[in-house]
Design an enzyme around this catalytic site. Structure first.
Site, PDB file in Angstrom:
ATOM      1  N   GLY A   1       0.809  -1.230   0.000  1.00 16.86           N
ATOM      2  CA  GLY A   1       0.000   0.000   0.000  1.00 16.86           C
ATOM      3  C   GLY A   1       0.839   1.277   0.000  1.00 16.86           C
TER       4      GLY A   1
ATOM      5  CG  ASP B   1      -2.678  43.507  30.359  1.00 15.48           C
ATOM      6  OD1 ASP B   1      -3.354  44.521  30.096  1.00 15.48           O
ATOM      7  OD2 ASP B   1      -3.000  42.355  30.002  1.00 15.48           O
TER       8      ASP B   1
END
Ligand code: ADQ
Length: 742
Positions: free
Chosen positions: A29, A508
């Site tokens: 395959g 922040d």
């Protein structure tokens, strides 16, 4: 050498069992071939189901199987008969397969099968765990194992995991039907890199992630709370040389050496030199559109009777999933339709359809590819479709016409083929006619381009591309880990802070000290946060500066009576404890009226969005809107505002689900520098999560301690995962300072 695991439902080996002998041969395959090339460079092991029911084997046979698999670098995941029924034939092939191929009418939802699917994925995870020694990379394949990436990540957080889906990923509207949709998506997100055949499947996956789990997506990266998952498309190729060379070799064979198939075709051609062979090859699967193809062929014979004696359809169907009911039904339907068409259009000498229901040896397959003038490949849905590619690779003289469904992933790369809609009989019939009549030089011209592309992007390239993308993801993770705030780093920071008696904390707010909320007002500080900030500010050697994009009023309300310095609107205003607000730079706000109407227009068209007005900026928030609509509108809005803001000397800031328009040149970095000029400090620590905080990090002196919250790239020296980690760090700093003063 590092070890590398490949995981798929089936092992790439064929096991032939007889009474006293076992033969294990590597399968031919495409996937196995592609992997072979990459496994050469590392020590690899393939884990999967061998297809053998070990319960039926004697002890000796079992030992022999295990030994033989070891020789092939393979390890078997043993599945019981019940598991095969419920996990493989059941959930994989009766739920995921039809749903992902848009065959909603065939999908069944069985709790028992879902349970088995989870159990078997867990079984795979267990076998992986037994083989993890020295492993740094794992590549998991396909729809049988969608939960496995997360299971492995949980146990081995440092392993780099890639996942490739070989079938389509459906649109969100279809995917959302699945009762276990969130579990499936979470399972896949355990991988560090997710690969799909086409961009469309990638897009559908991203959309499902955004809508179901609400994660932020940055182009092709998904920001999870603790990691980034990269998503990309890697169109699978074939082993081009193998097909091409086999076709060349086959042509050179003497009559005696030729395959029966080839001899038969040539004999027929001698009798009927005007014949054109139309080839159709697939697994017998309802997604492959075999019935549609037959009906279109019938339509062609009716519509263009002049060609009736000049075409033969070679229909090759490979038996597949014969235990599943729909496949049995489909087989009867194909048998019947072939019979009906042959019954109607056969003459004494000629049968319009040659029908074979079997697998074929590789050589015969290539002979068919090489010999047939036309390939008719019309899946209703197909992840890629390798047959289309194999057909073109086998055309050694460049002649031949490929008719290909637009629903196959392969159509995205093979636009030189005749592309059709598999549900449009008339269009397919016209394409067959066009193919029959296509001049040879046009065929060669089209196929030359296709062959070049297929040769360049072959299976080996596909596999190495995926793996180098996986390596890159690993390097990025390591970069992140290098900045991660470890215990040792924390202790160093605490020591550095202790050494100073003039410290400044730039903090922040949203995303750094608190979580994000749909309504920004809900991000109000809680008791723990007040207590932390108060304890830092209490020390006369510390100055706490909250530096945020928020408006003055909100900060006034929350921190008005606190001994902190407040900088708001990204650096427009400053307020020292006990003083009035001052403007850091003189600004003008007369531009607002010109921008407001544009923003309001977007609010009307985007449910859930709203405009916030700050003193010197306007902000469009879309956190509560539909995530995809919000994102699209944000892009449109930015585009619309671009020329306007340039003329008014404004700039657009893009934050977390917000677009803010404000005066140019104002940012947190500039504000921090101004503050530091007036109030120099000998130790600075700055923490922020947003890209607007990058201005702050870049403006600070090199010996400042800077910490980024989140995974994204940053100028900061360290990274932490979330606001909770920031709070933990602040606690430790407080404890450390107390240790000093005690
Ligand atoms: P499949 O659905 O199996 O694969 P496809 O890509 O066409 O579909 O691969 C079929 C393979 O089987 C080809 O390599 C072909 O050579 C071989 N084959 C076909 N007929 C045969 C016959 N009669 N005898 C022997 N061999 C035969 C799934 C997805 C696809 C995706 C692949 C790879 O459904 O969309 O392209 O995986 O990712």
């Amino acid at each position: 050498m590092s070890r590398f695991l490949i995981i798929s439902n089936r092992l790439p080996v064929q096991i032939n069992l007889s009474e006293d002998n076992i033969e294990v041969t590597p399968s031919v395959g495409g996937l196995a071939t592609g992997m072979m090339s990459v496994s050469k460079s590392s020590d690899s092991l393939w884990i999967g189901w061998s297809g053998i029911d070990k319960e039926k084997l004697s002890d000796d046979q079992r030992k022999m199987v295990n030994h033989a698999l070891k020789e092939e670098n393979a390890v078997d995941v043993h599945l019981t008969q019940d598991e095969v029924e419920l996990y493989y034939e059941g959930f994989s092939n009766k739920t995921i397969w039809p749903l992902f191929h848009y065959f909603n009418q065939f999908v069944i939802y069985e709790e028992e099968q879902w349970q088995a699917y989870q159990q078997v994925n867990q079984k795979f995870a267990d076998v992986i765990a037994e083989n993890m020694e020295g492993v740094d990379k794992i590549w998991i394949h396909d729809y049988h194992l969608l939960l496995l990436p997360q299971m492995v990540k949980k146990r081995f957080p440092d392993a780099t995991i890639g996942f490739f889906l070989h079938i389509p990923f459906p649109s969100y509207e279809l995917f959302r039907i699945l009762p276990w949709r969130n579990e499936i998506i979470r399972g896949m997100l355990g991988a560090d890199l997710l690969g799909f055949h086409t961009f469309d499947y990638e897009r559908h996956f991203m959309s499902a992630v955004r809508r179901l789990l609400g994660y932020d997506i940055n182009i092709n990266e998904i920001n999870l709370p603790r990691r980034i998952v990269k998503v990309d498309n890697f169109p699978m190729g074939i082993d081009y040389d193998k097909f091409h060379n086999m076709a060349l070799a086959s042509q050179k064979r003497s009559v005696r050496e030729k395959s029966e198939v080839r001899k038969e075709l040539e004999r027929y051609y001698l009798l009927y030199p005007e014949t054109k062979f139309i080839l159709s090859i697939d697994r017998l699967d309802y997604t492959k559109g075999i019935i549609n193809r037959l009906l279109a062929f019938e339509y062609f014979l009716k519509e263009y009777p002049e060609y009736r004696d000049k075409v033969t359809l070679v229909l090759l169907a490979v038996p597949s999933r014969i235990g599943v009911e729909q496949y049995q039904q489909m087989k009867s339907e194909v048998d019947e339709t072939v019979g009906r068409i042959n019954g109607e259009f056969s003459s004494i000498n000629r049968t319009p359809i040659w029908y074979f229901y079997r697998s074929m040896p590789f050589e015969n397959l290539v002979d068919l590819y090489n010999y047939c003038e036309i390939a008719l490949i019309t899946p209703i849905r197909d992840g890629m479709n390798l047959v289309a590619k194999e057909y073109i690779a086998s055309k050694t003289d460049g002649r031949g016409v490929l008719i290909l469904s637009e629903m196959a992933g392969a159509s995205k790369e093979m636009s030189e083929a005749l592309i059709i809609n598999p549900n449009n009989k008339a269009q397919i019939a016209q394409a067959i006619k066009k193919a029959i009549e296509m001049p040879l030089d046009e065929q060669i011209e089209r196929n030359t381009v296709l062959q070049k592309r297929l040769k360049r992007y072959d299976i080996e390239k596909w596999a190495t591309d995926f793996l180098s993308a996986l390596d890159k993801v690993r390097q990025n993770e390591q970069k992140y880990l290098a900045k991660k705030l470890t215990e040792a780093n924390k202790n160093r920071i605490i020591e550095e802070l202790k050494e100073s008696n003039n410290r400044i904390f730039f903090l922040d707010y949203d995303g750094t000290l608190t979580d994000f909320y749909d309504n920004p007002q809900h991000a109000k500080p809680d008791a723990e946060l007040y207590s932390l900030l108060d304890q830092i500010a209490e020390d006369p050697n510390n100055r706490v500066v909250l530096i945020s994009g928020r408006d003055r009023q909100t900060f006034e309300e929350w921190f008005g009576d606190k001994p902190y310095t407040l900088i708001v609107e990204h650096g427009v205003w400053i307020r020292s404890a006990g003083s009035d607000w001052e403007m850091i730079e003189q600004l003008d706000d007369t531009w607002k009226e010109k921008i407001r109407s544009s923003l309001e227009f977007y609010v009307d068209r985007t449910p859930g969005s709203f405009v916030e007005e700050k003193n010197y900026s306007l902000v469009w928030h879309y956190r509560k809107s539909d995530p995809e609509l919000g994102l699209n509108r944000a892009i449109e809005l930015k585009d619309e505002l671009t020329s306007l803001v340039a003329n008014l000397n404004l700039e657009i800031l893009e934050g977390n689900k917000v677009i803010e328009i404000k005066n140019r040149g104002i940012n947190k970095g500039r504000a921090a520098q101004k503050l530091l000029q007036l109030n120099p400090a000998d130790k600075i620590i700055a923490i922020g999560d947003d890209w607007t905080d990058e201005f702050l990090f870049s403006a600070l002196p090199p010996d400042a301690i800077s910490i980024k919250v989140g995974m994204a790239n940053t100028l900061a020296g360290y990274k932490v995962e979330n606001y909770e980690e920031v709070r933990d760090l602040l606690k430790e700093i407080i404890d450390g300072e107390q240790g000093l003063t005690d």
